[in-house]
Structures are given as C-alpha cells and as structure tokens.
Write a protein that holds these residues in place. Structure first.
Motif, PDB file in Angstrom:
ATOM      1  N   LEU A  69     -20.423  -2.958  14.807  1.00 42.65           N
ATOM      2  CA  LEU A  69     -20.056  -3.725  13.618  1.00 42.65           C
ATOM      3  C   LEU A  69     -19.091  -2.920  12.746  1.00 42.65           C
ATOM      4  O   LEU A  69     -18.119  -3.460  12.211  1.00 42.65           O
ATOM      5  CB  LEU A  69     -21.311  -4.104  12.830  1.00 42.65           C
ATOM      6  N   GLY A  70     -19.340  -1.618  12.627  1.00 42.31           N
ATOM      7  CA  GLY A  70     -18.422  -0.754  11.872  1.00 42.31           C
ATOM      8  C   GLY A  70     -17.039  -0.721  12.500  1.00 42.31           C
ATOM      9  O   GLY A  70     -16.022  -0.811  11.805  1.00 42.31           O
ATOM     10  N   PHE A  71     -16.996  -0.603  13.842  1.00 45.20           N
ATOM     11  CA  PHE A  71     -15.703  -0.625  14.539  1.00 45.20           C
ATOM     12  C   PHE A  71     -14.995  -1.956  14.329  1.00 45.20           C
ATOM     13  O   PHE A  71     -13.788  -2.006  14.103  1.00 45.20           O
ATOM     14  CB  PHE A  71     -15.888  -0.383  16.045  1.00 45.20           C
ATOM     15  N   ALA A  72     -15.768  -3.040  14.389  1.00 42.21           N
ATOM     16  CA  ALA A  72     -15.174  -4.366  14.203  1.00 42.21           C
ATOM     17  C   ALA A  72     -14.613  -4.505  12.788  1.00 42.21           C
ATOM     18  O   ALA A  72     -13.512  -5.035  12.600  1.00 42.21           O
ATOM     19  CB  ALA A  72     -16.210  -5.449  14.477  1.00 42.21           C
ATOM     20  N   ARG A  73     -15.344  -4.025  11.789  1.00 42.51           N
ATOM     21  CA  ARG A  73     -14.851  -4.093  10.405  1.00 42.51           C
ATOM     22  C   ARG A  73     -13.565  -3.289  10.246  1.00 42.51           C
ATOM     23  O   ARG A  73     -12.610  -3.741   9.609  1.00 42.51           O
ATOM     24  CB  ARG A  73     -15.908  -3.562   9.443  1.00 42.51           C
ATOM     25  N   ASP A  74     -13.552  -2.085  10.835  1.00 42.02           N
ATOM     26  CA  ASP A  74     -12.342  -1.263  10.761  1.00 42.02           C
ATOM     27  C   ASP A  74     -11.170  -1.958  11.451  1.00 42.02           C
ATOM     28  O   ASP A  74     -10.045  -1.957  10.943  1.00 42.02           O
ATOM     29  CB  ASP A  74     -12.585   0.104  11.395  1.00 42.02           C
ATOM     30  N   SER A  75     -11.435  -2.547  12.612  1.00 42.56           N
ATOM     31  CA  SER A  75     -10.380  -3.252  13.342  1.00 42.56           C
ATOM     32  C   SER A  75      -9.866  -4.434  12.538  1.00 42.56           C
ATOM     33  O   SER A  75      -8.652  -4.690  12.478  1.00 42.56           O
ATOM     34  CB  SER A  75     -10.900  -3.746  14.698  1.00 42.56           C
ATOM     35  N   ILE A  76     -10.763  -5.171  11.904  1.00 40.55           N
ATOM     36  CA  ILE A  76     -10.362  -6.321  11.094  1.00 40.55           C
ATOM     37  C   ILE A  76      -9.494  -5.865   9.928  1.00 40.55           C
ATOM     38  O   ILE A  76      -8.473  -6.478   9.616  1.00 40.55           O
ATOM     39  CB  ILE A  76     -11.599  -7.103  10.605  1.00 40.55           C
ATOM     40  N   THR A  77      -9.864  -4.762   9.298  1.00 45.79           N
ATOM     41  CA  THR A  77      -9.078  -4.248   8.176  1.00 45.79           C
ATOM     42  C   THR A  77      -7.672  -3.857   8.643  1.00 45.79           C
ATOM     43  O   THR A  77      -6.673  -4.208   8.000  1.00 45.79           O
ATOM     44  CB  THR A  77      -9.774  -3.032   7.552  1.00 45.79           C
ATOM     45  N   VAL A  78      -7.595  -3.176   9.758  1.00 48.41           N
ATOM     46  CA  VAL A  78      -6.290  -2.757  10.291  1.00 48.41           C
ATOM     47  C   VAL A  78      -5.463  -3.981  10.673  1.00 48.41           C
ATOM     48  O   VAL A  78      -4.270  -4.060  10.360  1.00 48.41           O
ATOM     49  CB  VAL A  78      -6.473  -1.820  11.507  1.00 48.41           C
ATOM     50  N   LEU A  79      -6.088  -4.958  11.322  1.00 52.82           N
ATOM     51  CA  LEU A  79      -5.368  -6.159  11.723  1.00 52.82           C
ATOM     52  C   LEU A  79      -4.915  -6.973  10.514  1.00 52.82           C
ATOM     53  O   LEU A  79      -3.839  -7.569  10.532  1.00 52.82           O
ATOM     54  CB  LEU A  79      -6.225  -7.012  12.658  1.00 52.82           C
ATOM     55  N   GLN A  80      -5.708  -6.979   9.454  1.00 55.26           N
ATOM     56  CA  GLN A  80      -5.285  -7.668   8.232  1.00 55.26           C
ATOM     57  C   GLN A  80      -4.042  -6.998   7.651  1.00 55.26           C
ATOM     58  O   GLN A  80      -3.124  -7.677   7.174  1.00 55.26           O
ATOM     59  CB  GLN A  80      -6.408  -7.686   7.196  1.00 55.26           C
ATOM     60  N   GLN A  81      -4.001  -5.678   7.690  1.00 55.36           N
ATOM     61  CA  GLN A  81      -2.820  -4.971   7.198  1.00 55.36           C
ATOM     62  C   GLN A  81      -1.602  -5.262   8.075  1.00 55.36           C
ATOM     63  O   GLN A  81      -0.495  -5.454   7.574  1.00 55.36           O
ATOM     64  CB  GLN A  81      -3.085  -3.472   7.148  1.00 55.36           C
ATOM     65  N   VAL A  82      -1.816  -5.311   9.396  1.00 58.71           N
ATOM     66  CA  VAL A  82      -0.719  -5.632  10.312  1.00 58.71           C
ATOM     67  C   VAL A  82      -0.199  -7.037  10.032  1.00 58.71           C
ATOM     68  O   VAL A  82       1.015  -7.265   9.965  1.00 58.71           O
ATOM     69  CB  VAL A  82      -1.183  -5.495  11.784  1.00 58.71           C
ATOM     70  N   ILE A  83      -1.119  -7.981   9.851  1.00 59.82           N
ATOM     71  CA  ILE A  83      -0.719  -9.358   9.554  1.00 59.82           C
ATOM     72  C   ILE A  83       0.044  -9.421   8.235  1.00 59.82           C
ATOM     73  O   ILE A  83       1.052 -10.122   8.124  1.00 59.82           O
ATOM     74  CB  ILE A  83      -1.965 -10.279   9.529  1.00 59.82           C
ATOM     75  N   LEU A  84      -0.408  -8.685   7.247  1.00 57.92           N
ATOM     76  CA  LEU A  84       0.281  -8.663   5.952  1.00 57.92           C
ATOM     77  C   LEU A  84       1.701  -8.131   6.110  1.00 57.92           C
ATOM     78  O   LEU A  84       2.656  -8.692   5.557  1.00 57.92           O
ATOM     79  CB  LEU A  84      -0.499  -7.815   4.948  1.00 57.92           C
ATOM     80  N   HIS A  85       1.860  -7.055   6.879  1.00 51.75           N
ATOM     81  CA  HIS A  85       3.195  -6.492   7.112  1.00 51.75           C
ATOM     82  C   HIS A  85       4.078  -7.487   7.868  1.00 51.75           C
ATOM     83  O   HIS A  85       5.254  -7.645   7.540  1.00 51.75           O
ATOM     84  CB  HIS A  85       3.109  -5.174   7.878  1.00 51.75           C
ATOM     85  N   LYS A  86       3.501  -8.155   8.859  1.00 54.18           N
ATOM     86  CA  LYS A  86       4.290  -9.128   9.622  1.00 54.18           C
ATOM     87  C   LYS A  86       4.667 -10.314   8.745  1.00 54.18           C
ATOM     88  O   LYS A  86       5.766 -10.845   8.863  1.00 54.18           O
ATOM     89  CB  LYS A  86       3.529  -9.574  10.860  1.00 54.18           C
ATOM     90  N   ASP A  87       3.759 -10.742   7.873  1.00 53.88           N
ATOM     91  CA  ASP A  87       4.089 -11.824   6.939  1.00 53.88           C
ATOM     92  C   ASP A  87       5.230 -11.414   6.018  1.00 53.88           C
ATOM     93  O   ASP A  87       6.121 -12.213   5.721  1.00 53.88           O
ATOM     94  CB  ASP A  87       2.863 -12.225   6.106  1.00 53.88           C
ATOM     95  N   THR A  88       5.209 -10.159   5.569  1.00 57.17           N
ATOM     96  CA  THR A  88       6.287  -9.656   4.719  1.00 57.17           C
ATOM     97  C   THR A  88       7.615  -9.678   5.478  1.00 57.17           C
ATOM     98  O   THR A  88       8.643 -10.088   4.931  1.00 57.17           O
ATOM     99  CB  THR A  88       5.967  -8.225   4.251  1.00 57.17           C
ATOM    100  N   ILE A  89       7.582  -9.258   6.725  1.00 58.70           N
ATOM    101  CA  ILE A  89       8.802  -9.264   7.551  1.00 58.70           C
ATOM    102  C   ILE A  89       9.291 -10.694   7.737  1.00 58.70           C
ATOM    103  O   ILE A  89      10.494 -10.976   7.621  1.00 58.70           O
ATOM    104  CB  ILE A  89       8.536  -8.586   8.916  1.00 58.70           C
ATOM    105  N   ILE A  90       8.369 -11.622   8.008  1.00 54.67           N
ATOM    106  CA  ILE A  90       8.751 -13.025   8.199  1.00 54.67           C
ATOM    107  C   ILE A  90       9.367 -13.587   6.926  1.00 54.67           C
ATOM    108  O   ILE A  90      10.383 -14.292   6.972  1.00 54.67           O
ATOM    109  CB  ILE A  90       7.532 -13.856   8.658  1.00 54.67           C
ATOM    110  N   ASN A  91       8.771 -13.285   5.786  1.00 49.80           N
ATOM    111  CA  ASN A  91       9.327 -13.766   4.516  1.00 49.80           C
ATOM    112  C   ASN A  91      10.730 -13.204   4.282  1.00 49.80           C
ATOM    113  O   ASN A  91      11.623 -13.913   3.807  1.00 49.80           O
ATOM    114  CB  ASN A  91       8.413 -13.408   3.344  1.00 49.80           C
TER     115      ASN A  91
END
Length: 119
Positions: free
Chosen positions: A39-61
């Motif tokens: 569960l800890g690994f999954a939470r860490d992965s989700i946090t990292v993926l959220q940051q990646v998605i945020l960066h990709k959204d910024t690039i798309i914008n």
C-alpha cells in the motif's frame, strides 16, 4: 478434554495457545505487514504518477497555446495575402486601363497627324 502437549505452547503470561492458531496468526501478521508495504508503494507510485500527469498537462497546455498562436499568425498572414492580392488586382486594372488609354492616345494622335497632313 485437553489438547495434546505438542500442539500447545506457553506464552509469556502463561497462557496456552494451540500451535495451529499461532501459525495462522503469524501468517496473517506477515500478510498484513506485506500488504501495508504494498500500500505504501502504491501511494508513492500514485504520487509520482500524479506529478507526471501534472507535468504532461502543463506541456499540453503550452503546446495548445503555441498552436493557437500559430493559427492566429496564419490567419493574419492569410489576411495580408488577401489584401496584397486585392492590391495586385487593382494595379492590373490600372495598368490595363493606362495601356488602353495609351493606345487610344496613339490612335487619336495618328488620326490628328493624318488629318493635319491631308488638309
């Protein structure tokens, strides 16, 4: 009726627990610990993926705004080209009219010259 002696163990507070129950409890404890780590690994992965998605959204914008700028510039250039085409058409009309007027002037002057020579 009591359990056989080999299936029982004494705990620190002198309580007797069957070996099968103790094994199951230890297995469940290890599974719980393992699931907690997962569960800890999954939470860490989700946090990292959220940051990646945020960066990709910024690039798309940014790319969207760049595309909109290019489209606006293209429309401006099309407007300029349309204006230049209309100016070219007006110059062609003026050139043709001046050319026709020049030929008319040559014709009139030729007629006047011939009339002057004949009279």
């Amino acid at each position: 009726m009591t359990s056989p002696l080999y299936s029982q163990q004494a705990s620190t507070d002198q309580c007797i627990v069957p070996c099968e129950a103790l094994k199951k409890a230890l297995i469940i404890k290890e599974e719980r610990t393992y699931c907690g780590k997962q569960l800890g690994f999954a939470r860490d992965s989700i946090t990292v993926l959220q940051q990646v998605i945020l960066h990709k959204d910024t690039i798309i914008n940014y790319k969207d705004s760049t595309i909109l700028t290019y489209v606006k510039n293209e429309n401006n250039y099309k407007g300029i080209i349309t204006n230049k085409d209309s100016i070219i058409k007006e110059y062609k009309k003026a050139y043709l009219s001046q050319k026709i007027q020049k030929y008319i002037a040559y014709g009139v002057s030729s007629i006047i010259l011939l009339a002057g020579i004949l009279y």
